[in-house]
Every structure is written in structure tokens, then in C-alpha cells.
Design an enzyme around this catalytic site. Structure first.
Site, PDB file in Angstrom:
ATOM      1  N   ALA A  41       0.807  -1.223   0.000  1.00 27.32           N
ATOM      2  CA  ALA A  41       0.000   0.000   0.000  1.00 27.32           C
ATOM      3  C   ALA A  41       0.839   1.273   0.000  1.00 27.32           C
ATOM      4  O   ALA A  41       0.395   2.315  -0.460  1.00 27.32           O
ATOM      5  CB  ALA A  41      -0.937  -0.006   1.208  1.00 27.32           C
TER       6      ALA A  41
ATOM      7  N   ASP B 184      -0.907  -4.482 -20.174  1.00 29.36           N
ATOM      8  CA  ASP B 184      -0.427  -4.859 -21.508  1.00 29.36           C
ATOM      9  C   ASP B 184      -1.560  -4.718 -22.526  1.00 29.36           C
ATOM     10  O   ASP B 184      -1.372  -4.219 -23.635  1.00 29.36           O
ATOM     11  CB  ASP B 184       0.083  -6.311 -21.481  1.00 29.36           C
ATOM     12  CG  ASP B 184       1.055  -6.527 -20.337  1.00 29.36           C
ATOM     13  OD1 ASP B 184       2.065  -5.811 -20.281  1.00 29.36           O
ATOM     14  OD2 ASP B 184       0.789  -7.394 -19.474  1.00 29.36           O
TER      15      ASP B 184
ATOM     16  N   HIS C  40       2.815 -12.288 -18.184  1.00 31.36           N
ATOM     17  CA  HIS C  40       3.074 -10.851 -18.111  1.00 31.36           C
ATOM     18  C   HIS C  40       4.591 -10.675 -18.029  1.00 31.36           C
ATOM     19  O   HIS C  40       5.171 -10.549 -16.958  1.00 31.36           O
ATOM     20  CB  HIS C  40       2.408 -10.215 -16.891  1.00 31.36           C
ATOM     21  CG  HIS C  40       2.915  -8.821 -16.644  1.00 31.36           C
ATOM     22  ND1 HIS C  40       2.634  -7.775 -17.481  1.00 31.36           N
ATOM     23  CD2 HIS C  40       3.734  -8.318 -15.685  1.00 31.36           C
ATOM     24  CE1 HIS C  40       3.255  -6.687 -17.041  1.00 31.36           C
ATOM     25  NE2 HIS C  40       3.932  -6.993 -15.965  1.00 31.36           N
TER      26      HIS C  40
END
Ligand code: NAX
Length: 328
Positions: free
Chosen positions: A12, A159, A187
Site C-alpha cells: 500500500a 499490456d 506478463h
């Protein structure tokens, strides 16, 4: 009034986290009528910065934000989670071998998967953003045997979005004219953006482009190497666009794909298109009512076959490596 949805975000305090949290809190992840509670997970060194971000979230007075909890304990941060965005990961540092990278991330994603298994809500949906995203998702999923495998997904939407824009620019079209584009595989630099089934303003995209050399030598490398180009230009890796893609991924998963279109998601393979069962690989998917289906029956030409196979081979190698490390 609706019960708030618990959204857990790991990493975070990182740069994607900073670009992501405000959009979640403002309603862009789940919808303008869905209240959210944020649960932030950080490592101890990141807690103070996460608290600073939480102060800023408070200062936005977002009407939909019903609370922020911060923890460095996955068992706390995933308790009751309905949506989990796994962004925090161990980056590859200089001299690090792939095996070291997979092992370091195994140390993060295995316990997080277990915490999700033991403490998340029954309807938990997980998006893994942290790299290597597909294999990290596989590790987390393997550690969560009580959660249906298809709830663990990996992000290839950045992507996908990159490819949509490159294709639209090439054809002088607008991005909303581009439909049915697909990212296949991992990925990574081996990912394959496929325009053979894509449509641009109702026309087949590959026919409209009519230039295989451009596809092979410009389009595919531009999309695959875009992350490196951003680092080169900005001096930091993609953050706002990555956060945007995470928002898009979950929003589409929850709210559905448009009629006549699909999206790209890293999801567990059922053996479709020759991708070995169980790998988390990117596919064309349609979504509806919070579930997705891999688009079936697409014809895969030779140009696409070679490239899909190469990326899937890399995923198989990553799976073999993490198996060897005892992470699966
Ligand atoms: P940052 O280094 O800015 O932030 C990562 C944060 O994660 C840090 O605050 C760190 O303290 C935290 N963290 C580390 N281990 C943790 C753990 N075990 N539990 C909770 N938090 C932990 O990286 P950022 O730029 O935000 O990128 C995050 C990840 O996204 C990286 O792995 C990056 O490679 C990946 N990306 C994935 C993309 C995709 O398309 N799938 C694109 C963008 C991005 O490169």
C-alpha cells in the site's frame, strides 16, 4: 444502505499503491454506489508511509470510504476481504537469478495465499499485480486450497490497454473503436498481443493493418517493452497506468465485459488453446456477474501459435522452478 466491501491492498505504501488507493476510495473500483473499507498490508518498514497515505485518504472525505485499517500481518489484513489486490512484491535486484526472485516472492505470496485461504470472505476475488505476477498468483492459489482456483488472477490488463492504444494510433482510430484484442501468456517480455481477432471500428484489425512486419517488429516489441521504455523516460516504473489497469481488471471482473467485446486476464488454464491445465496464463475472457469464461473456438494461426507457445513455455519453466523450491 449497502454493506461496505472489504478491499485489501498489499504494498500500500508503494508507488502503485499511492496511485491506486484514492481511486478505490472514490468508487472507481467497484462502482459509485458501493461503499468500501480499505485494509492495507505493508511490511513493518512501510507502515509509517501507509499511515501517511491513510491520513491523505481521510483528508479527501470520500463519501464511499467507510474505514481504513493498516497492518503488517496478512492474517489481519485479509480478514473478511472480498477483493484483494496483491501489489507488494520483491523486485529483481542486480545480480539476482530467476530462481532467487521466485524464491523471494514465494516467501511473500505463499503466506498471503494461506492467509486468504483462512481469513478472507467466501466471495474473495484476488488480483496479483506484483511480479512475476502469473507465477506469484499460482503460488498464492496453491496455498489456498479452500478457495476456488479461478478466484486467483494475474494482471495483464496494462499490456492489454497498451496494445489497444498502439493499435488505435496505427489505424488513426479511437481506443473505444478497438474490440477483442487479446494478450496471451505471461506478463513478461514473452507476452503476445494478438490482433488477429481484434476489430477496429468493425473491421478486422489484422486486415486493416495489413502489415505483418509492423506487427512483428514494431507493435509486439513496443507493447512488450513498454515497461522498460517508461522506466527509461520517467526514471521510475509505471505506476498510475498500472493502478489504472488494476482498477479496470477488477471493475470488468465484477461488472462484466460489454456485449461483442472481451478483455485479457491471467487466469487458471482449463487446457484451452493448448495451455497446460493449471497454469495461470493470459487469455481472452468475457465476464458476467462476477465470473469469467475463457473465450472458446478462436482459430489460432501459425504467427500466433509460435508466440503463444513461447510465452506458455516460459510459464511452464517458472512453474517447474517454484515446484522445485517446494512452493507448490
Ligand atoms: P514499490 O517498490 O513502489 O512498492 C512496493 C511496496 O510493496 C513497498 O511499499 C513495499 O514495502 C511493499 N511490500 C514488499 N513486500 C511486501 C509484503 N510482503 N507485504 C506487503 N507489502 C510488501 O513498487 P510498485 O512500483 O508499486 O510496484 C509493485 C509491483 O507491481 C512490482 O512487483 C512491479 O514489478 C509490479 N508491476 C506489475 C505490473 C503488471 O502489469 N502486472 C505493471 C506495473 C508494475 O511493474
Amino acid at each position: 444502505t449497502r454493506t461496505p466491501v472489504n478491499v485489501t491492498v498489499t504494498g500500500a505504501a508503494g508507488q502503485i499503491g499511492y496511485a491506486l488507493l484514492f481511486r478505490i476510495a472514490s468508487g472507481q473500483l467497484l462502482g459509485a454506489d458501493v461503499p468500501v473499507k480499505l485494509r492495507l498490508l505493508e511490511i513493518p518498514q512501510g507502515l509509517k508511509a501507509a499511515e501517511g497515505t491513510a491520513m491523505e485518504l481521510d483528508d479527501c472525505a470520500f463519501p464511499l470510504l467507510r474505514g481504513i485499517d493498516i497492518s503488517d500481518d496478512p492474517n489481519v489484513a485479509f480478514a473478511g476481504a472480498n477483493v484483494a489486490l496483491l501489489v507488494g512484491a520483491r523486485p529483481r535486484t542486480k545480480g539476482m537469478e530467476r530462481g532467487d526472485l521466485l524464491e523471494a516472492n514465494g516467501g511473500i505470496f505463499k503466506p498471503q495465499g494461506k492467509a486468504i485461504n483462512d481469513h478472507a470472505a467466501d466471495d474473495i476475488k484476488v488480483l496479483v499485480v506484483g511480479n512475476p505476477a502469473n507465477t506469484n498468483a499460482l503460488i498464492a492459489q496453491a496455498a489456498a486450497p479452500d478457495v476456488p482456483a479461478e478466484r486467483f488472477t494475474a494482471m495483464t490488463r496494462l499490456d492489454h490497454n497498451r496494445a489497444v492504444t498502439q493499435l488505435a494510433k496505427k489505424l488513426g482510430a479511437s481506443v473505444e473503436d478497438v474490440k477483442k484484442l487479446t494478450i496471451w501468456g505471461n506478463h513478461s517480455a514473452t507476452q503476445y498481443p494478438d490482433v488477429f481477432h481484434a476489430e477496429v471500428a468493425g473491421r478486422n484489425a489484422a486486415e486493416a493493418v495489413n502489415d505483418e512486419k509492423w506487427l512483428a517488429e514494431e507493435f509486439i516489441p513496443t507493447v512488450a517493452k513498454r515497461g522498460a521504455a517508461i522506466i527509461e523516460a520517467r526514471g521510475a516504473s509505471s505506476a498510475a497506468s498500472a493502478a489504472n489497469a488494476a482498477i479496470d481488471h477488477v471493475h470488468t471482473w465484477v461488472n462484466g465485459t460489454a456485449e461483442g467485446d472481451w478483455t485479457s486476464m491471467g487466469v487458471v488454464s482449463d487446457g484451452s488453446y493448448g495451455v497446460p491445465e493449471g497454469l495461470i496464463s493470459s487469455f481472452p475472457v468475457t465476464t458476467k456477474d462476477g465470473t469469467f469464461e475463457i473465450v472458446q473456438g478462436l482459430e489460432i494461426n501459425e504467427f500466433s501459435r509460435t508466440r503463444i507457445d513461447a510465452s506458455v513455455k516460459e510459464l511452464e519453466e517458472e512453474r517447474a522452478a517454484v515446484r522445485q523450491l517446494g512452493l507448490l
